[in-house]
Write an enzyme that holds these catalytic residues in place. Structure first.
Site, PDB file in Angstrom:
ATOM      1  N   SER A 129     -14.021 -12.292  12.147  1.00 39.64           N
ATOM      2  CA  SER A 129     -14.430 -11.092  12.868  1.00 39.64           C
ATOM      3  C   SER A 129     -15.749 -11.297  13.611  1.00 39.64           C
ATOM      4  O   SER A 129     -15.831 -12.112  14.516  1.00 39.64           O
ATOM      5  CB  SER A 129     -14.504  -9.923  11.881  1.00 39.64           C
ATOM      6  OG  SER A 129     -14.620  -8.702  12.536  1.00 39.64           O
ATOM      7  N   ASP A 269     -15.663  -7.672  19.286  1.00 43.89           N
ATOM      8  CA  ASP A 269     -16.092  -8.703  18.347  1.00 43.89           C
ATOM      9  C   ASP A 269     -15.132  -9.882  18.451  1.00 43.89           C
ATOM     10  O   ASP A 269     -14.229  -9.897  19.290  1.00 43.89           O
ATOM     11  CB  ASP A 269     -16.182  -8.154  16.919  1.00 43.89           C
ATOM     12  CG  ASP A 269     -14.844  -7.704  16.360  1.00 43.89           C
ATOM     13  OD1 ASP A 269     -13.900  -7.508  17.142  1.00 43.89           O
ATOM     14  OD2 ASP A 269     -14.733  -7.547  15.132  1.00 43.89           O
ATOM     15  N   ASP A 271     -12.587 -11.029  16.893  1.00 44.52           N
ATOM     16  CA  ASP A 271     -11.132 -10.884  16.774  1.00 44.52           C
ATOM     17  C   ASP A 271     -10.620  -9.612  17.424  1.00 44.52           C
ATOM     18  O   ASP A 271      -9.441  -9.284  17.299  1.00 44.52           O
ATOM     19  CB  ASP A 271     -10.690 -10.966  15.313  1.00 44.52           C
ATOM     20  CG  ASP A 271     -11.152  -9.783  14.477  1.00 44.52           C
ATOM     21  OD1 ASP A 271     -12.176  -9.156  14.832  1.00 44.52           O
ATOM     22  OD2 ASP A 271     -10.508  -9.486  13.453  1.00 44.52           O
ATOM     23  N   ASP A 273     -10.836  -6.442  16.903  1.00 49.74           N
ATOM     24  CA  ASP A 273     -10.327  -5.263  16.205  1.00 49.74           C
ATOM     25  C   ASP A 273     -11.318  -4.109  16.277  1.00 49.74           C
ATOM     26  O   ASP A 273     -11.048  -3.014  15.785  1.00 49.74           O
ATOM     27  CB  ASP A 273      -9.951  -5.575  14.757  1.00 49.74           C
ATOM     28  CG  ASP A 273     -11.130  -5.928  13.876  1.00 49.74           C
ATOM     29  OD1 ASP A 273     -12.224  -6.193  14.415  1.00 49.74           O
ATOM     30  OD2 ASP A 273     -10.959  -5.949  12.640  1.00 49.74           O
TER      31      ASP A 273
END
EC number: 5.4.2.10
Length: 479
Positions: A129, A269, A271, A273
């Site tokens: 992340s 960020d 990833d 999400d």
């Protein structure tokens, strides 16, 4: 045949040849699974032998739970270690007889969406992340696209520690297939979530892609719906993912929005999400504001049952009180989107999220999705016919809130910090002194070796005073 699993009552199970690798792996005494799967520094906690075993036991546990054998979907971010971990986990899964569909580089919500829509047995995302490049992580999703339950995570860990036995030791090798074409379905779903008539022409938007998982998709999404797009940090770069960029470092996005005279900007960020926004004046529009704007829009459309929003203990008091003035209900949970998700399912809430930019809207999916959130906020701005800056000006005033991190390397100290009575005494003293003038939150991070101290108060002076006192106490008693 689907293997059944049983615990060994403290006896080390030796029922599969894969366990011969156990000598290569030294597991910490504390649980591997944190608030978002398994996360740590590659080469220390996360290694290829461990990832191989994680894949094997995840396959066995998910297969046992499903009662049938179906594919598992794997995606990854741009970290240099992601290929290694994805391939090692794939090897473990195929050893367990599981078919694997590898997506390659993609956002975490893409894995969650495709797992649910393709009726796969589960999904795995290789990402840490917002963490720095040297870290990585393994996130798990069940067949519904939801983060794996604590029970199933515990079973995987029991297998890793040699405390789970297979009743059936037969081996049927699985196959691995590279399926990047599946990502197109997710891309189409993100755009469809805002309606086929969306048109963002006239909006100039800056995207900070953090050298991460959104570099291919996010620009395409916004260009497809007519926006003028300017991109920062827009290549997959495993050495620089999240480094002074993305949703945890907004300075470059703020400068670009102002210099390019853009209407707004979004920072993802690693990833993708989660997402944070910046208005045309360079001001940060965090998850609290995003929830307020999206929630108000849904409330006016009659699509927010009981006017209920779910946020976390980090949400600003100014946001909470402004939402209540609209006639809405406001619930808080512990930090972590899995806690927000659980409260949403329990209460029937359709919208929830975190100040950090994890936003969940059950009208459109079951996982936090940075691209979808950004697209909906941009569409809301376009529909309102006023700027994001104007929306911010007419929303709410935040209480001064200070967040400080204290690095505590000892995993056991972080896990058991609440047993430190002198520190607890200092926290109680601060809470008594603050009374109704603010809030204090001290907690261990679930994803990094940090103790986080948050103080929110009516004045910045008061917030600064108690932040310094509590940070000093954490350092004194835990280091």
């Amino acid at each position: 045949m689907v293997a059944s699993l049983s615990y060994q009552n403290g006896q080390k199970a030796r029922s599969h040849p894969l366990l011969s690798l156990a000598g290569l792996i030294e597991l910490p005494p504390s649980p591997l699974f944190g608030t978002d799967g398994i996360r740590g520094q590659v080469g220390e906690l996360l290694t290829a032998p461990l990832a191989l075993q994680i894949g094997f036991w995840a396959g066995q546990v998910l297969k046992n739970q499903a009662g049938v054998t179906k594919p598992i979907i794997i995606g990854q971010d741009s970290r240099n270690s992601s290929d290694m971990l994805a391939n090692a986990i794939t090897a473990g899964l195929t050893w367990a007889g599981i078919e694997v569909w590898q997506l390659g580089l993609c956002p975490t919500p893409c894995v969650a969406y495709l797992t649910r829509e393709s009726e796969a047995m589960g999904g795995i995302m290789i990402s840490a992340s917002h963490n720095p490049p040297e870290d990585n992580g393994i996130k798990f999703f069940d067949s519904s696209g939801l983060k794996l339950s604590g029970t199933l995570a515990g079973q995987i860990e029991a297998g890793l520690r040699g405390n789970l036995e297979l009743a059936d030791n037969s081996v049927n090798w699985g196959k691995a297939t590279f399926c990047p074409e599946l990502i197109q379905k997710y891309y189409q779903a993100v755009i469809a979530s805002v309606g086929t008539d969306i048109n963002l022409s006239g909006l100039k938007i800056v995207l900070d892609l953090a050298w991460g998982a959104a570099v291919n998709l996010a620009p395409l999404v916004f260009q497809t719906v007519g926006a003028e797009v300017i991109c920062l940090h827009d290549r997959a770069d495993g050495d620089r993912i999240n480094v002074n960029c993305g949703s945890t470092h907004l300075e470059s996005l703020q400068a670009a929005v102002i210099n390019q005279q853009a209407d707004l900007g979004f920072a993802f960020d690693g990833d993708a999400d989660r997402v944070l926004a910046v208005d045309s004046q360079g001001r940060v529009v965090d998850g609290d504001y995003i929830l307020y704007f999206w929630g108000r829009s849904l409330l006016e459309a009659g699509q927010l049952p009981d006017g209920l929003l779910v946020a976390t203990v980090m949400a600003n008091l100014g946001f909470e009180r402004a939402w209540q003035k609209l006639g809405g209900q406001f619930l808080r949970t512990a930090v972590g989107d899995q806690h927000v998700q659980a409260q949403m399912w329990e209460t029937g809430a359709m919208l929830g999220g975190e100040q950090s930019g994890h936003i969940l809207c059950h009208h459109y999916g079951v996982s936090g999705d940075g691209m979808q959130t950004a697209l909906h906020l941009a569409a809301l701005v376009q529909k309102s016919a006023v700027s994001l800056a104007n929306l911010v000006d007419h929303s709410f005033v935040t209480y001064p809130q200070i967040l400080r991190n204290v690095r505590v390397e000892d995993r056991e100290v972080r896990r058991n910090w609440q047993q430190c009575e002198p520190l607890r005494r200092e926290i109680r003293k601060a809470e008594t002194a603050m009374a109704e003038k603010g809030r204090i939150l001290v907690r261990a991070s679930g994803t990094e070796p940090l103790i986080r101290v948050m103080v929110e108060a009516e004045t910045l002076e008061l917030a600064n005073f108690w932040t310094e006192r509590l940070v000093a106490a954490v350092r004194s008693y835990l280091l």
